[in-house]
Design a protein around this motif. Structure first.
Motif, short mmCIF file in Angstrom:
data_model
loop_
_atom_site.label_atom_id
_atom_site.label_comp_id
_atom_site.label_asym_id
_atom_site.label_seq_id
_atom_site.Cartn_x
_atom_site.Cartn_y
_atom_site.Cartn_z
N PRO A 129 0.81 -1.22 0.00
CA PRO A 129 0.00 0.00 0.00
C PRO A 129 0.84 1.27 0.00
O PRO A 129 0.32 2.37 0.23
CB PRO A 129 -0.80 -0.11 1.30
CG PRO A 129 0.10 -0.83 2.22
CD PRO A 129 0.94 -1.76 1.37
N GLU B 84 -5.99 2.10 2.72
CA GLU B 84 -5.11 0.98 2.37
C GLU B 84 -5.54 0.28 1.09
O GLU B 84 -4.71 -0.02 0.22
CB GLU B 84 -5.07 -0.02 3.53
CG GLU B 84 -4.11 -1.17 3.29
CD GLU B 84 -3.92 -2.04 4.52
OE1 GLU B 84 -3.04 -1.73 5.33
OE2 GLU B 84 -4.67 -3.03 4.66
N ASP B 85 -6.85 -0.01 0.96
CA ASP B 85 -7.32 -0.70 -0.25
C ASP B 85 -7.11 0.16 -1.50
O ASP B 85 -6.69 -0.36 -2.56
CB ASP B 85 -8.80 -1.06 -0.11
CG ASP B 85 -9.02 -2.24 0.81
OD1 ASP B 85 -8.03 -2.90 1.18
OD2 ASP B 85 -10.19 -2.52 1.15
N GLU B 86 -7.39 1.45 -1.40
CA GLU B 86 -7.18 2.34 -2.54
C GLU B 86 -5.71 2.45 -2.91
O GLU B 86 -5.36 2.50 -4.09
CB GLU B 86 -7.76 3.72 -2.22
CG GLU B 86 -9.28 3.73 -2.09
CD GLU B 86 -9.81 4.96 -1.37
OE1 GLU B 86 -11.05 5.13 -1.32
OE2 GLU B 86 -9.00 5.74 -0.82
N LYS C 9 -3.43 0.09 -2.43
CA LYS C 9 -3.06 -1.15 -3.11
C LYS C 9 -3.60 -1.15 -4.54
O LYS C 9 -2.92 -1.59 -5.47
CB LYS C 9 -3.60 -2.36 -2.35
CG LYS C 9 -2.77 -2.74 -1.13
CD LYS C 9 -3.19 -4.09 -0.59
CE LYS C 9 -2.27 -4.53 0.53
NZ LYS C 9 -2.61 -5.90 1.01
N VAL D 119 -3.48 -11.56 -0.05
CA VAL D 119 -4.91 -11.44 -0.30
C VAL D 119 -5.61 -12.48 0.57
O VAL D 119 -5.34 -13.68 0.44
CB VAL D 119 -5.25 -11.68 -1.78
CG1 VAL D 119 -6.77 -11.67 -1.98
CG2 VAL D 119 -4.60 -10.63 -2.66
N ASP E 87 -11.01 -9.79 -5.51
CA ASP E 87 -10.43 -8.89 -4.51
C ASP E 87 -9.58 -7.82 -5.18
O ASP E 87 -9.66 -6.63 -4.84
CB ASP E 87 -9.59 -9.70 -3.52
CG ASP E 87 -8.95 -8.83 -2.45
OD1 ASP E 87 -9.59 -8.63 -1.40
OD2 ASP E 87 -7.82 -8.35 -2.66
N SER F 197 -11.70 -5.31 -7.03
CA SER F 197 -12.37 -4.41 -6.09
C SER F 197 -11.44 -3.30 -5.63
O SER F 197 -11.83 -2.13 -5.54
CB SER F 197 -12.87 -5.21 -4.88
OG SER F 197 -13.41 -4.36 -3.90
N LYS F 198 -10.18 -3.63 -5.35
CA LYS F 198 -9.22 -2.62 -4.90
C LYS F 198 -8.91 -1.63 -6.03
O LYS F 198 -8.78 -0.42 -5.80
CB LYS F 198 -7.95 -3.29 -4.40
CG LYS F 198 -8.10 -4.00 -3.05
CD LYS F 198 -6.82 -4.66 -2.62
CE LYS F 198 -6.88 -5.16 -1.17
NZ LYS F 198 -7.91 -6.18 -0.97
N SER G 236 -11.80 0.72 -6.40
CA SER G 236 -11.83 1.73 -5.33
C SER G 236 -10.82 2.83 -5.60
O SER G 236 -11.07 4.01 -5.30
CB SER G 236 -11.56 1.08 -3.97
OG SER G 236 -10.23 0.59 -3.88
#
Length: 397
Positions: free
Chosen positions: A170, A238-240, A242, A256, A322, A325-326, A329
């Motif tokens: 990230p 964190e997700d954005e 990544k 993951v 997964d 999705s990241k 985002s």
């Protein structure tokens, strides 16, 4: 005689080609800087410079002195602030070994182009140092925090950046050349990773805090800061963060977690390859994102048969979901929250469709919000580890 003249001319030519030590300086005449902090002040800039105490680094006998000393000065320009250091530092500060430049968050929000001009123009500064943002604090405060595993805090920060980027994903290390390129290229916005102080700032400046097994203050790596032009406009979670690194093909390894029964399985991503392609349909830009992912099973915390190929394919599908999705985002935050093309969609269109880019360039801020992305993600799980079944499965099942 002719041979003599020829040899003399050759000798003189060689002498002119030899370099000299006209600019050499002895170690006892300079103070080696390892980190620079840049904050806003009433005068213009507050400059903080971390200097190595060479005696403490080389000594085998511990003392109560710290391995680094920080000096600070202010000035209307960064150049003036650097020169004012001479009234405090006992030696000429040498900047060729700077490892990291830290912008305070307020300084980053107000714009970083002017200080970057000095950093890139000065002949003593190399371009291989990292640039980061001190999140929710001043760079001056952050550079005064002592770190337990490394005497020089800038070394600790650089090592943490490398480890985080290569093993968790990230974060994104940025050096001066990349930052200048992003700021000067059409259809591209810059990013810098944040670092923050966890714990009590004042205790973190006291060397006695290093005597504890659990230090009261640490410096930690945060997520990616988003820029618009040269100003910090916000932070990815964190997700954005990544998702951004998947887009920019900057994921070396990460984890993951995929659900299984009442727990989860950890998939270790060991390799990713991302390719982006820009398409224009009726002058409306589309981006095709193709991501190939290789991984291993690293942790199984549920009762499931991992020797079954259908189970593996199910995990692969969940990894693909997964990652998409990241990435979605990251696109959503870039378009809707910040309207900042840090993903470089505009630059991609510029390279692949230069004629159409000339028509889009002047109103790219509006066009960027409407860019659609199509995802093709293919995950492959290559290995299941040293054991072929979950330890939670009973014998005979």
């Amino acid at each position: 005689m002719i041979a003599y003249v020829y040899r003399l001319a050759t000798l003189l030519t060689c002498l002119f080609l030899l370099t000299s030590c006209w600019s050499s300086k002895e170690l006892n005449e300079i103070a080696i800087a390892t980190a620079i902090g840049i904050d806003k002040s009433d005068e213009g800039y507050l400059l903080t410079v971390q200097i190595i105490n060479p005696g403490e680094i080389a000594s085998d006998s511990p003392t109560n002195r710290t391995a680094t000393t920080t000096y600070r000065s202010s000035g209307e320009t960064l150049f003036e602030a650097f020169r004012r250091l001479t009234v405090q530092a006992p030696r000429k500060v040498y900047f060729s070994h700077v490892q990291i430049v830290v912008f305070g968050e307020e300084a980053a929000k107000s714009g970083i182009v002017q200080p970057l001009d000095f950093l890139s123009r000065d002949h003593e500064m190399r371009t291989d140092f990292f640039l980061v943002i001190a999140k929710d604090t001043l760079a001056d405060q952050l550079l005064n925090i002592l770190t337990p595993m490394d005497k020089i805090s800038s070394n600790k920060i650089v090592s943490s950046f490398y480890m985080s980027e290569r093993n968790w994903a990230p974060t994104h290390t940025v050096k001066l050349d990349e930052l200048m390129y992003k700021l000067s290229t059409d259809g591209n916005e810059a990013v810098l990773t944040g670092i923050f102080i966890k714990g009590n700032t004042e205790l973190g400046k006291d060397s006695r805090s290093l005597e504890k097994t659990e230090p009261p203050t640490t410096v930690q790596i945060d997520h990616i800061g988003v820029f618009k032009n040269d100003k910090l406009v916000g932070w990815f979670n964190e997700d954005e963060s990544k998702g951004f690194n998947y887009f920019t093909d900057n994921v070396t390894s990460t984890i993951v977690n995929v659900p299984c029964s009442n727990s989860s399985t950890g998939i270790e991503v060991i390799r990713t390859i991302t390719s982006l392609k820009a398409n224009l349909e009726n002058n409306t830009p589309h981006i095709d994102a193709n991501v190939r992912v290789d991984g291993n099973i690293g942790d199984v915390e549920c009762d499931i048969d991992i020797t079954n190929p259908q189970t593996i394919r199910k995990f692969e599908a969940m990894v693909e979901k997964d990652i998409q999705s990241k990435m979605e985002s990251a696109v959503s935050a870039s378009q809707d929250k910040f309207n900042s093309d840090i993903l470089g969609f505009g630059a991609l269109i510029h390279r692949e469709h230069p004629d159409q880019w000339r028509m889009l360039k002047n109103h790219w801020n509006e066009e960027f919000k409407n860019v659609e992305v199509d995802y093709t993600i293919h995950a492959t799980i290559q290995r299941t580890g040293n054991i072929t079944d979950s330890v939670q499965r009973k014998d005979g099942e």
